[in-house]
Design a protein around this motif. Structure first.
Motif, PDB file in Angstrom:
ATOM      1  N   GLU A  76       0.852  -1.189   0.000  1.00  0.00           N
ATOM      2  CA  GLU A  76       0.000   0.000   0.000  1.00  0.00           C
ATOM      3  C   GLU A  76       0.889   1.240   0.000  1.00  0.00           C
ATOM      4  O   GLU A  76       1.767   1.373   0.856  1.00  0.00           O
ATOM      5  CB  GLU A  76      -0.902   0.024   1.232  1.00  0.00           C
ATOM      6  N   VAL A  77       0.663   2.129  -0.970  1.00  0.00           N
ATOM      7  CA  VAL A  77       1.413   3.384  -1.016  1.00  0.00           C
ATOM      8  C   VAL A  77       0.428   4.532  -1.169  1.00  0.00           C
ATOM      9  O   VAL A  77      -0.647   4.383  -1.758  1.00  0.00           O
ATOM     10  CB  VAL A  77       2.435   3.398  -2.168  1.00  0.00           C
ATOM     11  N   ALA A  78       0.806   5.678  -0.616  1.00  0.00           N
ATOM     12  CA  ALA A  78      -0.038   6.871  -0.711  1.00  0.00           C
ATOM     13  C   ALA A  78       0.849   8.106  -0.714  1.00  0.00           C
ATOM     14  O   ALA A  78       1.878   8.144  -0.025  1.00  0.00           O
ATOM     15  CB  ALA A  78      -1.029   6.936   0.449  1.00  0.00           C
ATOM     16  N   VAL A 120       4.201  -2.627   3.556  1.00  0.00           N
ATOM     17  CA  VAL A 120       4.366  -3.930   2.925  1.00  0.00           C
ATOM     18  C   VAL A 120       4.064  -4.996   3.971  1.00  0.00           C
ATOM     19  O   VAL A 120       4.654  -4.995   5.060  1.00  0.00           O
ATOM     20  CB  VAL A 120       5.791  -4.118   2.364  1.00  0.00           C
ATOM     21  N   VAL A 121       3.155  -5.909   3.629  1.00  0.00           N
ATOM     22  CA  VAL A 121       2.780  -6.998   4.532  1.00  0.00           C
ATOM     23  C   VAL A 121       2.886  -8.309   3.768  1.00  0.00           C
ATOM     24  O   VAL A 121       2.327  -8.441   2.669  1.00  0.00           O
ATOM     25  CB  VAL A 121       1.342  -6.815   5.069  1.00  0.00           C
ATOM     26  N   GLN A 122       3.623  -9.275   4.330  1.00  0.00           N
ATOM     27  CA  GLN A 122       3.732 -10.595   3.716  1.00  0.00           C
ATOM     28  C   GLN A 122       3.156 -11.637   4.654  1.00  0.00           C
ATOM     29  O   GLN A 122       3.616 -11.780   5.797  1.00  0.00           O
ATOM     30  CB  GLN A 122       5.187 -10.935   3.397  1.00  0.00           C
ATOM     31  N   ASP A 123       2.130 -12.322   4.191  1.00  0.00           N
ATOM     32  CA  ASP A 123       1.490 -13.397   4.965  1.00  0.00           C
ATOM     33  C   ASP A 123       1.155 -12.929   6.379  1.00  0.00           C
ATOM     34  O   ASP A 123       1.394 -13.641   7.375  1.00  0.00           O
ATOM     35  CB  ASP A 123       2.390 -14.630   5.009  1.00  0.00           C
ATOM     36  N   LEU A 161       6.400  -5.937   6.958  1.00  0.00           N
ATOM     37  CA  LEU A 161       7.802  -5.787   6.601  1.00  0.00           C
ATOM     38  C   LEU A 161       8.209  -4.317   6.508  1.00  0.00           C
ATOM     39  O   LEU A 161       9.395  -4.004   6.620  1.00  0.00           O
ATOM     40  CB  LEU A 161       8.087  -6.467   5.257  1.00  0.00           C
ATOM     41  N   LEU A 162       7.254  -3.449   6.299  1.00  0.00           N
ATOM     42  CA  LEU A 162       7.555  -2.022   6.159  1.00  0.00           C
ATOM     43  C   LEU A 162       6.321  -1.216   6.514  1.00  0.00           C
ATOM     44  O   LEU A 162       5.204  -1.535   6.093  1.00  0.00           O
ATOM     45  CB  LEU A 162       7.981  -1.692   4.722  1.00  0.00           C
ATOM     46  N   ASP A 163       6.529  -0.168   7.304  1.00  0.00           N
ATOM     47  CA  ASP A 163       5.481   0.811   7.589  1.00  0.00           C
ATOM     48  C   ASP A 163       6.204   2.142   7.758  1.00  0.00           C
ATOM     49  O   ASP A 163       6.660   2.480   8.849  1.00  0.00           O
ATOM     50  CB  ASP A 163       4.693   0.434   8.846  1.00  0.00           C
ATOM     51  N   ARG A 164       6.339   2.879   6.657  1.00  0.00           N
ATOM     52  CA  ARG A 164       7.242   4.022   6.637  1.00  0.00           C
ATOM     53  C   ARG A 164       6.538   5.278   6.146  1.00  0.00           C
ATOM     54  O   ARG A 164       5.605   5.217   5.339  1.00  0.00           O
ATOM     55  CB  ARG A 164       8.450   3.721   5.740  1.00  0.00           C
TER      56      ARG A 164
END
Length: 621
Positions: A591-593, A607-610, A614-617
């Motif tokens: 998801e990007v905004a 970014v979410v895997q399963d 992995l990323l929340d920036r």
């Protein structure tokens, strides 16, 4: 010279995914997909370099690269340094160092046993930038280029149009799509450890949009990122779309070339000429003839003019000229004798009736009837024309008492009052006098129609709304380049074997293939705002393309809102959500905004895997 032989035949295609191209930096390689004609070869090579990921292109089958390979040309689609599956750290957008990657790819390809040693380079949009940059460096193996619909001065042509901070295209549309590509997992060999390592490294990079926002109009970096087109010596075919945001840059590239060159300019938006629903041509066959001539030495059997342009407006047709601008005269129109009209105060939110020509929307978005925007602007309208007038070149408008920023458009007004956009210009001259060059065009105005010069303080959503000083500029003169009909001849242009996007209506309605899109303009009468909203959805399944491996779904929304009462509160936003389900069963959601005003920018990436984050920036500019 030899006649064409090998390229008359259709060949099976051998795809080599993720070939590694060495660079001078030890341990750093570039990634490419190589499309080889079946057989022993050797073959001439076509190279394209992009920041948009060869593995993402493969999700739709890389049809253009396959087309050339079927006809005897090896094709190499390369990820720029630090993007996609290439090693290293990505450079800032439009960086001159991109040419280093091109030279590495050309040098490597020309030395392979399957290559004849003759290399052509081509690309559209960003690919046109990398093509011209590489050609300006004059690598020995590069024999010819094709540059489609790209800028030569990215700062002025795209990021800060006319020297004014850009809005919707750089800070919403392109910003959110490039950030999405940056964070998207590998969609070729997801489980490969090297691919996983490159992906995790990409998650740490700053997005392109920060560089574009922090380097405002006039920043020194934009001068350094201009392309020295005059240094290109190899034969070059330039392709421009009259309704494309890079029409000025594409035509300027042709004008600045010093060697053998050709120009094709059609009525297209930011899309390949064979894919545009408006007047498509069989561009791939034209390109093949260009490569046959310069890479194989096949003699041309016709007397095709160097300049072929499509005439818009009255009597649409293709004309061939010996030069650009065409031979003719410049007609000076004294605007003091034209009918002047102006509202009580300038409207900072005009521009949306011009369609999406300044936004890379693809297959839709042609200009609408300009009457609404005209009524909120200062206009000068001519008497009805006694005879048709063939405009070909760059019209110029001379102004006095001008605002610090001014938008000028030229339109064709028919007897019913409909106003059709011909071309547009935008400048930030400061105060006093201004000469505004409009984008190049070829357009015939019918007898009985009127010309209209339209002047406004901005062009939303291309640039940000701003309140101009009091009063109106004074338009003095319109300089019209009029082509001499005797210098032109009608030329046939090949049509695609199959109509492009014959299923467009089904696609816009969300029927298979699973795509849908919308284009909305709305007005909030209570808060005095006007908004543009674009949405798109896409679903790709493994069975949809040759060699498909993964399923991907992508939903996008772009919104631009102009606030007439408080222009500083105007915003542009972009959001993309995409989910990849890999052949191994892993599910990754990105998801990007991006949200921007004229003075602030916020971007987020998740970014979410399963189910594991992995990323929340969050980035701010």
């Amino acid at each position: 010279m030899p006649a064409r032989t090998d390229t008359d035949q259709r060949s099976e295609v051998v795809l080599r995914r993720d070939v590694r191209i060495p660079t001078p930096d030890p341990g750093v390689t570039l990634s490419a997909n190589l499309f080889l004609p079946a057989g022993s070869g050797p073959f001439p090579l076509l190279v394209t370099l992009l920041p948009y990921r060869r593995d993402v292109s493969a999700l739709t089958g890389s049809p253009t690269e396959r087309w050339f390979a079927e006809r005897g040309y090896a094709s190499l689609l390369v990820d720029l340094l630090g993007t996609g599956s290439s090693d290293g750290v990505q450079r800032p957008p439009f960086d001159p160092g991109d040419a280093d990657d091109a030279l590495d790819a050309i040098r490597w390809g020309a030395a392979q046993s399957w290559c004849t040693g003759a290399v052509g380079m081509w690309g559209g949009s960003y690919g046109a930038i990398t093509t011209l940059r590489a050609a300006a460096r004059r690598p020995e193996a590069l024999k010819a280029v094709i540059a489609l619909e790209g800028p030569t001065d990215p700062g002025r042509d795209f990021v800060h149009p006319g020297g004014s901070r850009g809005a919707f295209s750089p800070l919403a549309s392109w910003a959110v799509s490039t950030l999405f590509n940056q964070l998207l997992p590998p969609v070729d060999d997801f489980a490969d450890p090297d691919e996983q390592a490159r992906w995790r490294r990409r998650l740490t990079f700053a997005p392109y949009v920060l560089d574009m926002f922090r380097n405002g109009p006039g920043a020194p970096v934009w001068m350094r990122r201009r392309i020295d087109v005059g240094a290109v010596e190899v034969p070059a075919l330039c392709v421009a779309g009259w309704r494309d945001l890079f029409v000025d840059g594409a035509i300027r590239a042709y004008e600045e070339l010093r060697g053998t060159k050709a120009l094709i300019a059609g009525p297209w938006m930011h899309v390949m000429p064979q894919e545009c629903p408006v007047t498509p041509i069989d561009f791939l066959e034209i390109a093949r003839a260009w490569w046959d001539r310069w890479l194989l030495g096949v003699e041309s059997r016709d007397d095709t003019p160097d300049v072929r342009v499509y005439v818009q407006g009255h009597r649409p047709r293709w004309l061939g000229f010996r030069s650009w601008p065409p031979e003719g005269t410049v007609r000076a129109e004294d605007l003091s004798g034209w009918q002047r009209s102006a509202p009580g105060v300038p409207d900072p939110a005009t521009g949306l009736q011009s369609g999406l020509w300044a936004t890379p929307s693809g297959q839709f978005g042609l200009p609408l009837d300009q009457h609404g925007d005209d009524s909120r602007s200062l206009t000068y309208t001519s008497p009805p024309l006694p005879r048709p007038r063939l405009i070909s070149g760059r019209p110029v408008v001379e102004l006095a008492a001008v605002w610090p920023r001014v938008s000028v458009k030229l339109t064709d007004v028919d007897p019913a009052g409909r106003s059709v956009l011909i071309c547009a210009g935008l400048e930030s001259p400061g105060d006093g006098q201004a000469t505004v060059a409009l984008t190049p065009t070829t357009y015939e105005v019918a007898a009985g129609h009127r010309l209209r010069v339209v002047i406004a303080p901005g062009d939303f959503p291309r640039v940000w709304p701003q309140e101009p000083p009091g009063g109106w500029p004074v338009a003095r003169t319109l300089l019209l380049p009029i082509a001499d009909p005797a210098s032109a001849r009608e030329v046939p242009m090949p049509e695609p074997a199959e109509p492009p996007l014959a299923d467009l209506e089904d696609r816009l309605d969300g029927e298979p293939p699973e795509q849908a899109a919308s284009w909305e303009i709305t007005e909030d009468l209570l808060h005095d705002t006007v908004s543009l909203r674009l949405t798109a959805s896409n679903r790709i399944r493994p069975e949809d393309v040759p060699g498909g491996r993964h399923t991907m779904s992508v939903d996008q929304e772009l919104v631009a809102t102009a606030n007439r009462l408080e222009p500083g509160e105007s915003t542009v936003t972009g959001q993309i959500t995409g989910t990849v389900v890999t052949a191994t069963g892993a599910q990754v959601t990105v998801e990007v905004a991006v949200t921007a005003t004229a003075t602030a920018l916020d971007a987020t990436g998740k970014v979410v895997q399963d189910g594991v984050s992995l990323l929340d920036r969050h980035w701010r500019g």
